[in-house]
Motif scaffolding. Structure first.
Motif, PDB file in Angstrom:
ATOM      1  N   PRO A 255      -0.885   5.338  16.093  1.00 29.47           N
ATOM      2  CA  PRO A 255      -1.534   4.222  16.794  1.00 29.47           C
ATOM      3  C   PRO A 255      -1.776   3.013  15.887  1.00 29.47           C
ATOM      4  O   PRO A 255      -1.752   1.876  16.331  1.00 29.47           O
ATOM      5  CB  PRO A 255      -2.865   4.813  17.266  1.00 29.47           C
ATOM      6  CG  PRO A 255      -2.735   6.285  17.140  1.00 29.47           C
ATOM      7  CD  PRO A 255      -1.688   6.566  16.100  1.00 29.47           C
ATOM      8  N   SER A 256      -2.048   3.244  14.603  1.00 31.65           N
ATOM      9  CA  SER A 256      -2.255   2.136  13.653  1.00 31.65           C
ATOM     10  C   SER A 256      -2.286   2.751  12.257  1.00 31.65           C
ATOM     11  O   SER A 256      -2.205   3.968  12.116  1.00 31.65           O
ATOM     12  CB  SER A 256      -3.586   1.429  13.927  1.00 31.65           C
ATOM     13  OG  SER A 256      -4.651   2.329  13.703  1.00 31.65           O
TER      14      SER A 256
ATOM     15  N   SER B 228       3.064  -1.106  16.163  1.00 28.19           N
ATOM     16  CA  SER B 228       2.283  -0.102  16.894  1.00 28.19           C
ATOM     17  C   SER B 228       2.419  -0.268  18.406  1.00 28.19           C
ATOM     18  O   SER B 228       2.750  -1.358  18.898  1.00 28.19           O
ATOM     19  CB  SER B 228       0.808  -0.198  16.512  1.00 28.19           C
ATOM     20  OG  SER B 228       0.209  -1.300  17.179  1.00 28.19           O
ATOM     21  N   PRO B 229       2.107   0.803  19.156  1.00 26.66           N
ATOM     22  CA  PRO B 229       2.112   0.701  20.620  1.00 26.66           C
ATOM     23  C   PRO B 229       1.182  -0.403  21.117  1.00 26.66           C
ATOM     24  O   PRO B 229       1.540  -1.152  22.030  1.00 26.66           O
ATOM     25  CB  PRO B 229       1.605   2.073  21.080  1.00 26.66           C
ATOM     26  CG  PRO B 229       1.473   2.944  19.886  1.00 26.66           C
ATOM     27  CD  PRO B 229       1.804   2.147  18.667  1.00 26.66           C
ATOM     28  N   LYS B 230       0.014  -0.535  20.484  1.00 26.76           N
ATOM     29  CA  LYS B 230      -0.946  -1.552  20.929  1.00 26.76           C
ATOM     30  C   LYS B 230      -0.390  -2.964  20.739  1.00 26.76           C
ATOM     31  O   LYS B 230      -0.610  -3.851  21.572  1.00 26.76           O
ATOM     32  CB  LYS B 230      -2.251  -1.363  20.134  1.00 26.76           C
ATOM     33  CG  LYS B 230      -3.385  -2.212  20.620  1.00 26.76           C
ATOM     34  CD  LYS B 230      -4.690  -1.771  19.971  1.00 26.76           C
ATOM     35  CE  LYS B 230      -5.750  -2.833  20.168  1.00 26.76           C
ATOM     36  NZ  LYS B 230      -6.428  -3.171  18.940  1.00 26.76           N
TER      37      LYS B 230
ATOM     38  N   ILE C  88       2.941   9.820  20.999  1.00 31.96           N
ATOM     39  CA  ILE C  88       2.178   8.568  20.814  1.00 31.96           C
ATOM     40  C   ILE C  88       2.499   7.589  21.950  1.00 31.96           C
ATOM     41  O   ILE C  88       1.617   6.942  22.517  1.00 31.96           O
ATOM     42  CB  ILE C  88       2.526   7.921  19.447  1.00 31.96           C
ATOM     43  CG1 ILE C  88       2.074   8.797  18.298  1.00 31.96           C
ATOM     44  CG2 ILE C  88       1.948   6.524  19.332  1.00 31.96           C
ATOM     45  CD1 ILE C  88       0.583   8.896  18.120  1.00 31.96           C
TER      46      ILE C  88
ATOM     47  N   GLU D  84       0.866   8.829  25.169  1.00 36.88           N
ATOM     48  CA  GLU D  84      -0.599   8.657  25.094  1.00 36.88           C
ATOM     49  C   GLU D  84      -0.981   7.186  25.214  1.00 36.88           C
ATOM     50  O   GLU D  84      -2.062   6.853  25.677  1.00 36.88           O
ATOM     51  CB  GLU D  84      -1.142   9.218  23.762  1.00 36.88           C
ATOM     52  CG  GLU D  84      -1.242  10.731  23.775  1.00 36.88           C
ATOM     53  CD  GLU D  84      -1.535  11.309  22.384  1.00 36.88           C
ATOM     54  OE1 GLU D  84      -1.632  10.544  21.403  1.00 36.88           O
ATOM     55  OE2 GLU D  84      -1.635  12.550  22.296  1.00 36.88           O
ATOM     56  N   SER D  85      -0.076   6.305  24.811  1.00 37.42           N
ATOM     57  CA  SER D  85      -0.345   4.864  24.903  1.00 37.42           C
ATOM     58  C   SER D  85       0.146   4.300  26.234  1.00 37.42           C
ATOM     59  O   SER D  85       0.228   3.085  26.404  1.00 37.42           O
ATOM     60  CB  SER D  85       0.335   4.136  23.740  1.00 37.42           C
ATOM     61  OG  SER D  85       0.051   4.756  22.525  1.00 37.42           O
TER      62      SER D  85
END
Ligand code: PGA
Length: 249
Positions: free
Chosen positions: A69-70, A78-80, A114, A117-118
């Protein structure tokens, strides 16, 4: 009815100006009805592409994503970060990532976790190499790639996956699997999914074919009952070719 998808994987092509030009050309064609069109530019061109395609139904996909995630992952995205610019779909497991960057099934399993989940949709690529096909191991190789990476997903999460069967010997080589070879493998893949997941998941999961799809062979390949579209490399760099492929259902 299953989604029909034509996704363009631009790979490491198209800088800022080339992206603007290609997307302007793409937007000048009417969008084919009932086909989801996606393009996957490089990371640096994602935000630009999202902005340029705002007035269209074409979605923008990342070619890759970091495995966490980071954190301390120099050079990764990252996904975000992707979500923040409006990208919700990612390609994972492309043969070039597997071969050149040594991403193995274990690593890809983590990436898919990941991504899911994102809340990403994942275009998961897999396929046998030439030597596997020559030795007639291709079904076993593909079954293994699917089982190791996907079969611990829940039905709900499996619905977030788009499968892309890409025989490595057909990628960028000009050599395509015949429509019959593609159908044979796609129906085998759907059968594996039906054994491990709800039958609705198996019915609904789109299975794309990738490997030297061109305007002159797309129609035949897409006419097969278990081929739901294509992941297009070289031919996605030309707007007319790409739209012709999207119009080939
Ligand atoms: P190609 O690439 O269409 O140039 O063979 C396909 C891919 O790598 O996804």
């Amino acid at each position: 009815m299953r989604d029909r998808i034509v996704a363009g994987n631009w790979k490491m092509n198209n800088d800022f100006h080339e992206t603007e030009k290609l997307l302007d050309q793409l937007k000048s064609y009417p969008e084919p009805p009932d086909v989801k069109i996606m393009i996957a530019p490089s990371f640096t061109q994602l935000y630009q592409s999202v902005q340029l395609l705002k007035s269209t139904n074409i979605s923008v996909v990342a070619q890759n994503m970091g495995v966490a995630p980071s954190g301390a992952y120099t050079g990764e995205v990252s996904p975000k970060m992707l979500k923040g610019i409006g990208v919700n779909t990612v390609i994972i497991g492309h043969s070039e990532r597997r071969d050149i960057f040594k991403e193995d099934d274990n690593f890809l399993t983590k990436k898919i976790k990941i991504a899911i989940e994102s809340d990403f949709k994942v275009i998961f690529c897999f396929g046998e190499k030439l030597e596997d096909r020559v030795l007639k191991n291709h079904f076993e190789i593909v079954a293994n790639q699917l089982k190791v990476v996907l079969l611990n997903l829940s039905d709900k999460n499996m619905m977030k996956i788009i499968l892309a069967y890409e025989p490595v010997w057909a990628i960028g080589t000009g050599e395509t699997a015949s429509a019959a070879q593609a159908q044979e493998m796609h129906s085998y893949i759907r059968n594996i999914i039906s054994i491990h997941f709800d039958s609705k998941v198996a019915d609904d999961v789109p299975i794309l074919y990738g490997g030297s799809v061109k305007p002159n062979n797309a129609k035949e390949i897409f006419s097969e009952p278990d081929v739901d579209g294509g992941l297009i490399g070289g031919s996605s760099l030309n707007a007319e070719d790409f739209i012709n492929i999207a119009n080939s259902f």
